[in-house]
Design a protein around this motif. Structure first.
Motif, PDB file in Angstrom:
ATOM      1  N   SER A   1       0.819  -1.214   0.000  1.00 46.22           N
ATOM      2  CA  SER A   1       0.000   0.000   0.000  1.00 46.22           C
ATOM      3  C   SER A   1       0.852   1.262   0.000  1.00 46.22           C
ATOM      4  O   SER A   1       0.477   2.282  -0.582  1.00 46.22           O
ATOM      5  CB  SER A   1      -0.945   0.008   1.209  1.00 46.22           C
ATOM      6  OG  SER A   1      -0.219  -0.065   2.423  1.00 46.22           O
ATOM      7  N   VAL A   2       2.020   1.201   0.630  1.00 53.34           N
ATOM      8  CA  VAL A   2       2.882   2.380   0.662  1.00 53.34           C
ATOM      9  C   VAL A   2       3.526   2.638  -0.690  1.00 53.34           C
ATOM     10  O   VAL A   2       3.972   3.763  -0.963  1.00 53.34           O
ATOM     11  CB  VAL A   2       3.965   2.212   1.755  1.00 53.34           C
ATOM     12  CG1 VAL A   2       5.014   1.186   1.340  1.00 53.34           C
ATOM     13  CG2 VAL A   2       4.629   3.535   2.086  1.00 53.34           C
ATOM     14  N   GLY A   3       3.558   1.639  -1.578  1.00 57.00           N
ATOM     15  CA  GLY A   3       4.195   1.816  -2.882  1.00 57.00           C
ATOM     16  C   GLY A   3       3.525   2.868  -3.725  1.00 57.00           C
ATOM     17  O   GLY A   3       4.186   3.687  -4.373  1.00 57.00           O
ATOM     18  N   LEU A   4       2.179   2.885  -3.735  1.00 52.27           N
ATOM     19  CA  LEU A   4       1.449   3.869  -4.525  1.00 52.27           C
ATOM     20  C   LEU A   4       1.536   5.256  -3.898  1.00 52.27           C
ATOM     21  O   LEU A   4       1.228   6.248  -4.558  1.00 52.27           O
ATOM     22  CB  LEU A   4      -0.014   3.447  -4.669  1.00 52.27           C
ATOM     23  CG  LEU A   4      -0.838   4.130  -5.757  1.00 52.27           C
ATOM     24  CD1 LEU A   4      -0.210   3.898  -7.125  1.00 52.27           C
ATOM     25  CD2 LEU A   4      -2.271   3.634  -5.756  1.00 52.27           C
ATOM     26  N   MET A   5       1.946   5.318  -2.649  1.00 51.59           N
ATOM     27  CA  MET A   5       2.120   6.595  -1.970  1.00 51.59           C
ATOM     28  C   MET A   5       3.501   7.185  -2.251  1.00 51.59           C
ATOM     29  O   MET A   5       3.632   8.390  -2.486  1.00 51.59           O
ATOM     30  CB  MET A   5       1.918   6.404  -0.460  1.00 51.59           C
ATOM     31  CG  MET A   5       1.983   7.666   0.366  1.00 51.59           C
ATOM     32  SD  MET A   5       1.757   7.348   2.135  1.00 51.59           S
ATOM     33  CE  MET A   5       0.043   6.841   2.162  1.00 51.59           C
ATOM     34  N   VAL A   6       4.527   6.359  -2.255  1.00 53.00           N
ATOM     35  CA  VAL A   6       5.901   6.856  -2.281  1.00 53.00           C
ATOM     36  C   VAL A   6       6.491   6.901  -3.696  1.00 53.00           C
ATOM     37  O   VAL A   6       7.143   7.888  -4.074  1.00 53.00           O
ATOM     38  CB  VAL A   6       6.794   5.991  -1.363  1.00 53.00           C
ATOM     39  CG1 VAL A   6       8.262   6.349  -1.544  1.00 53.00           C
ATOM     40  CG2 VAL A   6       6.377   6.186   0.090  1.00 53.00           C
ATOM     41  N   LEU A   7       6.297   5.854  -4.494  1.00 55.95           N
ATOM     42  CA  LEU A   7       6.971   5.792  -5.798  1.00 55.95           C
ATOM     43  C   LEU A   7       6.569   6.920  -6.753  1.00 55.95           C
ATOM     44  O   LEU A   7       7.454   7.545  -7.358  1.00 55.95           O
ATOM     45  CB  LEU A   7       6.725   4.428  -6.448  1.00 55.95           C
ATOM     46  CG  LEU A   7       7.581   3.277  -5.903  1.00 55.95           C
ATOM     47  CD1 LEU A   7       7.109   1.944  -6.482  1.00 55.95           C
ATOM     48  CD2 LEU A   7       9.054   3.503  -6.211  1.00 55.95           C
TER      49      LEU A   7
END
Length: 288
Positions: free
Chosen positions: A205-211
């Motif tokens: 879930s953090v991938g779509l936030m950070v990348l």
């Protein structure tokens, strides 16, 4: 071209739901990711994504794969970890990154153990990696509420959020919003991770936030432009990832995150602030 790019979203309701959920997540999570990156807290976001796992697992143990109990559990666990890590950092000699890492490791192990007590390996994979192609009305409603809440709060506290990224000590010296904005921001991170957990699981879930935020940083220095570009990259990653998942029979969540990763690496190499163009004038100058 039409059959490859458009037809899957016309013919199949599950593709429509997946696209709607992913686009709403991009709209809310990507600007939060920009502020997370500007605060140099990207790894904190990763730790927070794992921190919601015990709460979601508790909801799973009591009610199974029901969205409301797992969401409430994830929110409670995320808030507890954020406040606990912050309190330890302020009341002891330990820094916030170390206390967050400790909470993250304990939460991840506890959550996996709790899911494994009742569920199967399939249930564990669902919790860890999500099922964006199986979003139901409840999940879409939750994601929509989080998206609206995030946009409203970011709009209301925009100047304070930007100021705290640039100089938090100055903000606290001239305004009473310093500490409240910090906790509002942590709340935004938690609710977006909980919403993203429904589609991408706690691990991704953090991938779509950070990348998308990290990729946007290579193209512009203005925070507002960076947020808009991060949202656009999130949209593109969601669309490409879902199409790859459909045509190549790939897992949808990882396909979305890998699409965002590909855009990030292109940005690293080919953007105005990337490896090639940022060094080109210096090379030409030396050659001359």
């Amino acid at each position: 071209m039409y059959d490859a790019l458009v037809l899957p979203f016309i013919e199949f309701a599950f593709m429509q739901r997946a696209l709607a959920g992913a686009l709403m997540l991009s709209l809310s999570a990507c600007p939060v990711g920009v502020f997370l990156m500007l605060r140099r807290m990207s790894l904190t976001g990763d730790a927070m994504s794992h921190a919601i796992l015990p709460g979601a697992a508790a909801g799973f143990l009591l009610y199974g794969l029901e969205i409301v109990p797992m969401t409430i559990g994830g929110l409670v666990a995320g808030i507890f970890v954020a406040l606990g890590a912050g309190a330890i950092a302020r009341l002891t000699v330990q820094k916030e990154d170390a206390s967050m890492a400790a909470f993250y490791l304990i939460s991840l192990a506890l959550g996996v153990m709790m899911v494994s007590l009742r569920g199967s390996s399939v249930d564990l994979m669902h919790v860890l990696f999500g099922t964006v192609l199986a979003l139901n009305d409840g999940a879409l409603t939750l994601i929509a509420l989080v998206s609206v809440t995030s946009m409203v709060l970011v709009g209301l506290f925009w100047r304070a959020l930007v100021a705290e990224c640039m100089d938090p000590l100055f903000l606290r010296s001239v305004s009473r919003l310093g500490s409240p904005v910090h906790f509002i921001f942590l709340g935004l991170v938690v609710i977006n991770l909980v919403a993203g957990f429904q589609a991408l699981g706690t691990l991704l879930s953090v991938g779509l936030m950070v990348l998308p935020a990290a990729a946007a940083r290579f193209w512009t220095q203005r925070v507002s432009t960076m947020c808009a570009l991060a949202i656009a990259i999130g949209f593109a990653s969601s669309l490409v990832g879902l199409l790859l998942s459909y045509h190549a029979s790939l897992p949808s969540g990882p396909a979305i995150i890998l699409s965002a990763g590909a855009i990030y690496f292109v940005s690293v190499v080919a953007s105005p602030r990337g490896l090639l163009l940022s060094r080109l004038p210096k090379s030409l100058h030396r050659a001359a």
